[in-house]
Design a protein around this motif. Structure first.
Motif, PDB file in Angstrom:
ATOM      1  N   GLN A 141       0.841  -1.186   0.000  1.00 50.31           N
ATOM      2  CA  GLN A 141       0.000   0.000   0.000  1.00 50.31           C
ATOM      3  C   GLN A 141       0.890   1.254   0.000  1.00 50.31           C
ATOM      4  OE1 GLN A 141      -3.579   0.245  -0.135  1.00 50.31           O
ATOM      5  NE2 GLN A 141      -3.036  -1.803  -0.925  1.00 50.31           N
ATOM      6  N   PRO A 142       0.326   2.426  -0.308  1.00 51.13           N
ATOM      7  CA  PRO A 142       1.135   3.655  -0.343  1.00 51.13           C
ATOM      8  C   PRO A 142       1.877   3.947   0.954  1.00 51.13           C
ATOM      9  CG  PRO A 142      -0.969   4.040  -1.410  1.00 51.13           C
ATOM     10  CD  PRO A 142      -1.042   2.674  -0.805  1.00 51.13           C
ATOM     11  N   SER A 147       0.180  -5.419   1.393  1.00 55.39           N
ATOM     12  CA  SER A 147      -1.270  -5.383   1.212  1.00 55.39           C
ATOM     13  C   SER A 147      -1.956  -6.569   1.872  1.00 55.39           C
ATOM     14  CB  SER A 147      -1.618  -5.336  -0.278  1.00 55.39           C
ATOM     15  OG  SER A 147      -1.187  -4.127  -0.852  1.00 55.39           O
ATOM     16  N   GLU A 167      -8.373   4.233   3.693  1.00 50.54           N
ATOM     17  CA  GLU A 167      -8.065   4.462   2.281  1.00 50.54           C
ATOM     18  C   GLU A 167      -7.218   3.305   1.791  1.00 50.54           C
ATOM     19  OE1 GLU A 167      -6.674   8.067   0.708  1.00 50.54           O
ATOM     20  OE2 GLU A 167      -8.315   9.286   1.504  1.00 50.54           O
ATOM     21  N   TRP A 168      -7.572   2.804   0.606  1.00 48.50           N
ATOM     22  CA  TRP A 168      -6.942   1.584   0.108  1.00 48.50           C
ATOM     23  C   TRP A 168      -6.655   1.747  -1.376  1.00 48.50           C
ATOM     24  CZ3 TRP A 168      -5.206  -2.214   3.081  1.00 48.50           C
ATOM     25  CH2 TRP A 168      -4.815  -3.421   2.481  1.00 48.50           C
ATOM     26  N   THR A 169      -5.575   1.139  -1.815  1.00 46.84           N
ATOM     27  CA  THR A 169      -5.244   1.164  -3.232  1.00 46.84           C
ATOM     28  C   THR A 169      -5.417  -0.229  -3.809  1.00 46.84           C
ATOM     29  OG1 THR A 169      -3.684   2.979  -2.976  1.00 46.84           O
ATOM     30  CG2 THR A 169      -3.436   1.609  -4.929  1.00 46.84           C
ATOM     31  N   LEU A 177      -3.712   1.431 -10.992  1.00 42.44           N
ATOM     32  CA  LEU A 177      -3.882   1.556  -9.546  1.00 42.44           C
ATOM     33  C   LEU A 177      -5.048   2.479  -9.261  1.00 42.44           C
ATOM     34  CD1 LEU A 177      -0.142   1.934  -8.462  1.00 42.44           C
ATOM     35  CD2 LEU A 177      -1.614  -0.072  -8.132  1.00 42.44           C
ATOM     36  N   PRO A 179      -7.087   4.429  -6.223  1.00 47.49           N
ATOM     37  CA  PRO A 179      -7.282   4.784  -4.814  1.00 47.49           C
ATOM     38  C   PRO A 179      -8.767   4.715  -4.459  1.00 47.49           C
ATOM     39  CG  PRO A 179      -6.977   6.763  -6.134  1.00 47.49           C
ATOM     40  CD  PRO A 179      -6.796   5.602  -7.069  1.00 47.49           C
ATOM     41  N   ASP A 201     -14.713   4.657  -5.243  1.00 46.66           N
ATOM     42  CA  ASP A 201     -13.589   5.006  -6.121  1.00 46.66           C
ATOM     43  C   ASP A 201     -13.223   6.478  -5.916  1.00 46.66           C
ATOM     44  OD1 ASP A 201     -11.793   5.480  -8.153  1.00 46.66           O
ATOM     45  OD2 ASP A 201     -13.002   4.550  -9.730  1.00 46.66           O
ATOM     46  N   ARG A 203     -10.704   8.095  -7.558  1.00 44.96           N
ATOM     47  CA  ARG A 203      -9.911   8.670  -8.646  1.00 44.96           C
ATOM     48  C   ARG A 203     -10.393  10.053  -9.046  1.00 44.96           C
ATOM     49  NH1 ARG A 203      -9.818   3.566 -12.717  1.00 44.96           N
ATOM     50  NH2 ARG A 203     -11.894   3.371 -11.770  1.00 44.96           N
ATOM     51  N   LYS A 206      -9.765  12.497  -6.137  1.00 44.66           N
ATOM     52  CA  LYS A 206      -8.349  12.845  -5.996  1.00 44.66           C
ATOM     53  C   LYS A 206      -7.867  13.697  -7.174  1.00 44.66           C
ATOM     54  CE  LYS A 206      -6.706   9.268  -2.877  1.00 44.66           C
ATOM     55  NZ  LYS A 206      -6.115  10.206  -1.909  1.00 44.66           N
TER      56      LYS A 206
END
Length: 527
Positions: A141-142, A147, A167-169, A177, A179, A201, A203, A206
């Protein structure tokens, strides 16, 4: 299989998807993850039985467990139909949700999901999605966590606390990828607890946030790049931000020093006499009300140096409220340039000794008045010629003569209004243009006083000399409408005043028939 068809009995049956049963319609339904209600023939009793199949995939295997129920009885059919409708409605609602929903058992296996989840993970169906969910993560993960470890940690946390948000990727099959925000809620399902997950989602969000951050950064860069002092006021009149030009203008060490010590950067009172603090708040309040305010302001550096400035306040939107942006322009160089221009203009327009207007400027100003809006009024030109002044320069020199000229210039200025035009024509001759003469008696009273004030003994050390003035007056438009005519007639009148005894004034009307031309010899004798 006959035991499977006993009525009103539930069976848990395991099926293995082998090549021998690929064509079985029930198995195909199992593959799609659907509940099955089919009608099959009881080969033993030669009758049709209504059976209900509810499959459940065993995680990470090709086996299914199914509950089979004989629903041939009418009452049972009715009850099951209602249950099926409820189940169908629930699934329709779940599949219509615009976010991903999943269901995990207490062994942390995904056992169900909605259609949005299938689409999000680019899978062919719900079963594939459930089987491959843990493949849909990047290795880490970031935040650097593995993971696989982090997923079980977050799911277990939700089982322990009842709720978790993280928060998960995700890693999609196409390699992208994604987020996401995952909310995990513990729910009761019969005798056991399960976890419902809701994945949103991020994306687009962000991307918007990144665009917003980029826009804010551009605004910050523009704010810092503005070459004048800028600051921001909130609706409580707090000074909340400034650029580095504000720090430089006042020779401060930081932005915070400017914000904290702002009201120390003005004198106690403005040039008008109003306290700086109250006047500042009044101007800011006006900007909040009208949206714009511009005014001149006197600032002061901490070392006491005054900074004249022009301040512009502009109201701008900030979310659901307003703030005011202040732009402060340093006027020191502008004021110095203006003073230099005025000094140059003064030097060009003024007599260097007496600081009265010189001959050229005086003539130009009078001519402009006679052709401008004031030409409809009645005005007077007064020529003043000093008596016995030539003897001063001849006997005592120009130092004494210059002192007398400066003193008499002050006497003449004090006798007339500030909007009258007063000039020195060179030597010992002065000219005054009196605007808006309503009554000749007023002019007579002024000239009587002027003659008496000029006529006196002037001293410099041991040197003494009596000087008086001979004065001629011509009125516009009675004695002429052009400057040259008015000046000529007033000059003749002053010549006549000198000829008949000096220390007096004469109106052109009183002597207009005495001379037609000036005789240079007569002038010399009179002087």
């Amino acid at each position: 299989m006959k035991h499977m068809f006993e009525r009103h009995i539930y069976y848990n049956v395991f099926f293995k998807l082998s090549s021998s049963c690929l064509n079985c319609p029930v198995i195909e339904e199992f593959r799609a993850g659907n509940s099955v209600r089919k009608y099959y023939r009881d080969l033993q009793n030669l009758k049709i039985l209504a059976l209900s199949f509810d499959p459940y995939c065993i995680h990470n295997t090709d086996k299914f467990v199914d509950s089979i129920k004989d629903v041939s009885d009418a009452s049972c059919l009715l009850e099951d139909a209602e249950s099926a409708r409820d189940h169908e409605r629930a699934m329709l609602m779940l599949d219509s949700l615009p976010i991903c929903c999943g269901l995990f058992n207490n062994r942390l296996e995904m056992v169900d999901c909605n259609r949005a989840t299938v689409n999000f993970f680019q899978c062919s169906g719900k079963i594939e999605t459930c089987e491959r969910i843990f493949e849909m993560f990047p290795e880490r993960q970031p935040d650097g966590r593995l993971s696989s470890d982090a997923a079980f940690l977050e799911l277990n946390k939700a089982f322990e606390t009842g709720y978790n948000q993280v928060e998960w990727t995700f890693l999609l099959p196409d390699g992208s990828l994604v987020p996401a925000e995952v909310i995990i809620v513990k729910i009761s399902c019969g005798d056991s607890d399960m976890l419902a997950t809701y994945t949103r989602d991020l994306r687009h969000e962000k991307a918007l946030r990144a665009a917003h951050d980029e826009a804010n950064e551009l605004i910050r860069l523009m704010f810092e790049a503005i070459p004048i002092c800028c600051n921001l006021w909130d609706d409580q009149y707090n000074n909340i931000e400034c650029n580095m030009e504000a720090v430089k203008l006042f020779d401060l060490s930081s932005k915070s020093e400017y914000l904290v010590r702002f009201f120390e950067l003005s004198p106690e009172k403005q040039p008008c006499g109003e306290p700086s603090v109250s006047k500042a708040f009044r101007h800011i309040r006006q900007a909040f009300m009208s949206g714009y305010n511009r005014f001149e302001w006197m600032h002061k550096k901490l070392d006491g140096e005054l900074i004249p400035a022009e301040v512009t306040l502009v109201r701008i939107n900030r979310g659901d409220r307003y703030i005011v942006a202040g732009y402060t322009r340093d006027l020191r160089k502008e004021k110095l340039l203006k003073e230099a221009k005025e000094a140059a203009l003064q030097a060009a327009q003024r007599d260097p000794l007496t600081r009265l207007y010189n001959k050229t400027t005086t003539q130009m100003m009078i001519e402009d008045t006679l052709v401008g809006p004031d030409s409809v009024g009645r005005h007077a030109i007064v020529c003043i010629d000093l008596d016995n002044f030539k003897a001063v320069n001849d006997k005592f020199g120009h130092l004494f003569g210059d002192q007398i000229l400066v003193e008499i210039s002050g006497i003449i200025k004090s006798a007339f209004r500030s909007d009258d035009i007063i000039g020195r024509f060179g030597g010992d001759e002065f000219i005054v243009f009196i605007r808006d003469v309503l009554d000749s008696d007023v002019v007579k009273a002024k000239l009587d006083l002027l003659c008496s004030k000029i006529n006196k003994i002037y001293k410099l050390g041991d040197m003494e000399q009596t000087v008086s003035a001979s004065i001629g007056v011509a009125f516009y438009p009675d004695d002429g409408k052009r400057y040259v005519d008015l000046y000529r007639n007033a000059d003749f009148a002053s010549y006549y005043a000198k000829k008949i005894g000096k220390n007096r004034y004469v109106f052109w009307k009183e002597c207009m028939n005495k001379f037609t031309t000036k005789n240079d010899d007569d002038y010399g004798k009179i002087i």
